[in-house]
Each structure stands twice: as structure tokens, then as C-alpha cells.
Write a protein that holds these residues in place. Structure first.
Motif, mmCIF file in Angstrom:
data_model
loop_
_atom_site.group_PDB
_atom_site.id
_atom_site.type_symbol
_atom_site.label_atom_id
_atom_site.label_comp_id
_atom_site.label_asym_id
_atom_site.label_seq_id
_atom_site.Cartn_x
_atom_site.Cartn_y
_atom_site.Cartn_z
ATOM 1 N N LEU A 156 34.371 39.100 35.148
ATOM 2 C CA LEU A 156 34.618 39.738 36.441
ATOM 3 C C LEU A 156 34.174 38.873 37.618
ATOM 4 C CD1 LEU A 156 33.572 43.418 35.635
ATOM 5 C CD2 LEU A 156 35.874 42.595 36.147
ATOM 6 N N ARG A 163 39.996 40.002 37.610
ATOM 7 C CA ARG A 163 39.274 40.834 38.572
ATOM 8 C C ARG A 163 40.220 41.520 39.562
ATOM 9 N NH1 ARG A 163 36.012 37.100 40.618
ATOM 10 N NH2 ARG A 163 37.173 36.795 42.550
ATOM 11 N N ASN A 169 41.301 45.182 35.706
ATOM 12 C CA ASN A 169 40.031 45.046 36.416
ATOM 13 C C ASN A 169 39.179 46.312 36.291
ATOM 14 O OD1 ASN A 169 41.753 46.617 37.904
ATOM 15 N ND2 ASN A 169 41.526 45.467 39.813
#
Length: 317
Positions: A156, A163, A169
Motif C-alpha cells: 500500500l 493503492r 485498494n
């Protein structure tokens, strides 16, 4: 046949309709150039000049000219109320209050969900006695969740594609939240229930005060990146020394000192990441990075809780 019975010639008919010819046989019909005071009506009235915006020619009328910009460039395109969509990174759009408020609202909604999950898992580990004893007797449970936490955190933070790609995400953020919540719960099981409650209360108060302060103050924490990195090194060195000393002999004041240093540093990091969301400082997060914004605040809050837990747990012993 008499001459008066013959139809008029072309020249006679033009003279009857428009009057005598002027200036080299170039007539100026009255319907083409209506006489208006102060308005240029053609070469027939030399010396009279048109006023600005009042000229009317025989071909173009005011209604035929575009009075505004084309439809693909409208004033509303750069207004203060653009549509909140993914992928907006223009500075002009980021300066818009509606975009900024929508971004902040999204980040704090995600953060609230993360904190709710974490608090629920901590409550299970802290208040359910069989679970608490099982974790204390099997410390490998804590280390089993560490690789999941580390891998999802690095993905992340370091990988921009996962991300920003929805819904992966959010899936990665959920896995990370569950892993860190599990680790925090296992840590809480080693401390007294009163210490856990006290750490939760102090963490909530600190977070509210820091958030309000960051939204009101003119101090720019985003320009102090070097100082925060230096403080991280101090906390890391203090943690290494504390671990070595406590492995031989437990020193309560050293344990509390380490907890205080960590809580102060991550409180500053909370202020730093909060001002990155505001957008009117030296540095700012793009509205696309709502996952990174929620992740940063969540890690800061959890770390503040863990370090405060070291202080409250050491003082209760």
C-alpha cells in the motif's frame, strides 16, 4: 401606342423606388441601412461615425454572433463546485473547497470504520478471558500475523497502482486493518484491563486535540519532514536499547520513557499526516490518495495507543 402606356424602364423604376442615384449609381436601400441618430448608415452620410457596439450590417446580426465562450470551455468547468471524481490531481481543482472537503470526509469515514474494527478486536482480546489466556500462552500467534501486516503495508505504501485501483485498494486496506488489529489485540492481552481502558481514553483525547489543532493552527508540520525522520531514528535507537536492557532486567522507568518517546513522536506524525489532508500547507496529498491518507492516520493512532499502553501498563504494575 402612346409612350405613357409603356411600362417604365429599369432606371425609372429604381428611381421611383429608391430615389435618385447617388455616388456613382450605388443605391442604399432604406431597409438595409435604417437611419438612426448617431449611427453610421453608409457612405451617403460622411462625417458620422458609429458608436461602439451599435453597427448593424446587412449580413450579420447581433443574434448571429457568439455571445459566450464555446460550450466545451464554460465558466462552470473551473468553478468552485466541480464533480468529485477519481483521478483528480490538478492544483486548481485541489484548491477547491468542495473537492478538499469531500476528500477529507472520505478519509475520515474509512478511518472510522478501521478504528471500529480495531476497537472491537481489542475488546475481544482484553475482556474475553479464554482468548486472553490462549494468546499469552501461545506468543507465536502474534508473530504469525506480522508477515501479513508487513506485506500489505509495503504494497500500500510503495506500490501506487494497487493503492489507487478500486476495489483492490480497499481489499488490501481491509486485510491490513485486520492484521494490525489482531496484532494490537494480542499486545493488549498482555496488559491489565484498566491499563487498556486508560490507554484508549488518552488516545481518543489526544487524537481529537491534535486534529482540532491542525485545522486551526498556522504552524506547518508538513515542512518538518527532516525533523520527524530524526525523531524516528531516536525512537528506533531507544527501542533497541530498551529491548536489550529489559531482556536482562525489567526497569519500569525505562519502559515508560520508551513509551513516552514513541507517543510524542507519533503524535507529531499524526499532526503531519492530518495537515497533508488539509491541502493548504507546503505539502499535500492528492485527492486520489484517500487510501494512503486513511492508512497513515490509522497507523499513527494505533501506534499512539500501543505506546500509551506501555506507559499505563508499566505504571499499574
Amino acid at each position: 401606342m402612346l409612350k405613357s402606356d409603356l411600362p417604365p424602364s429599369y432606371e425609372e423604376s429604381r428611381q421611383q423606388s429608391y430615389g435618385p442615384e447617388q455616388h456613382g449609381n450605388h443605391p442604399y436601400p432604406p431597409y438595409a441601412y435604417p437611419a438612426q441618430p448617431g449611427v453610421y448608415t453608409g457612405p451617403g452620410q460622411p462625417g458620422i461615425h458609429p458608436q461602439a457596439g451599435l453597427w448593424q450590417g446587412p449580413v450579420y446580426s447581433p443574434s448571429a454572433m457568439p455571445s459566450t465562450m464555446p460550450s466545451f470551455i464554460t465558466p462552470g468547468m473551473f468553478s468552485s463546485n466541480p464533480i468529485d471524481t477519481e483521478g483528480i490531481s490538478s492544483p486548481s481543482l485541489w484548491d477547491s473547497k468542495s473537492i478538499r472537503h469531500a476528500f477529507i470526509r472520505k478519509v475520515y469515514l474509512i478511518l472510522a470504520a478501521q478504528l471500529f474494527v480495531t476497537a472491537s478486536i481489542i475488546a475481544v482480546f482484553a475482556f474475553v478471558e479464554p482468548v486472553r489466556l490462549f494468546v499469552i500462552q501461545n506468543p507465536a500467534i502474534y508473530w504469525a500475523s506480522f508477515p501479513v501486516y508487513l506485506v500489505t503495508y509495503l504494497v500500500l505504501v510503495c506500490c501506487e497502482g494497487p493503492r489507487r485501483r478500486h476495489p483492490w485498494n480497499l481489499v488490501l486496506l481491509l486485510i491490513f486493518t485486520l492484521a494490525l488489529s489482531y496484532m494490537t489485540g494480542t499486545i493488549s492481552s498482555y496488559f491489565d484491563t484498566k491499563a487498556v481502558f486508560l490507554a484508549l481514553g488518552i488516545t481518543a483525547i489526544v487524537c481529537v486535540i491534535v486534529t482540532i489543532f491542525c485545522f486551526q493552527t498556522k504552524v506547518d508540520f508538513t515542512s518538518c519532514t527532516g525533523l520527524l525522520c530524526a525523531l524516528c531514528v531516536v525512537v528506533l535507537v531507544t527501542g533497541i536499547i530498551t529491548s536489550i536492557v529489559l531482556s536482562f532486567q525489567y526497569v519500569p522507568w525505562l519502559h515508560m520513557l520508551y513509551g513516552a518517546c514513541g507517543a510524542i513522536v507519533f503524535t507529531l506524525f499524526l499532526a503531519y499526516h492530518t495537515q497533508l489532508l488539509i491541502g493548504n500547507r507546503a505539502n499535500a496529498i492528492s485527492p486520489e490518495e484517500y487510501v494512503f491518507g486513511a492508512l497513515s492516520l490509522y497507523v499513527d493512532i494505533v501506534q499512539i495507543f500501543i505506546f500509551l499502553l506501555h506507559i499505563t501498563g508499566s505504571s499499574s504494575e
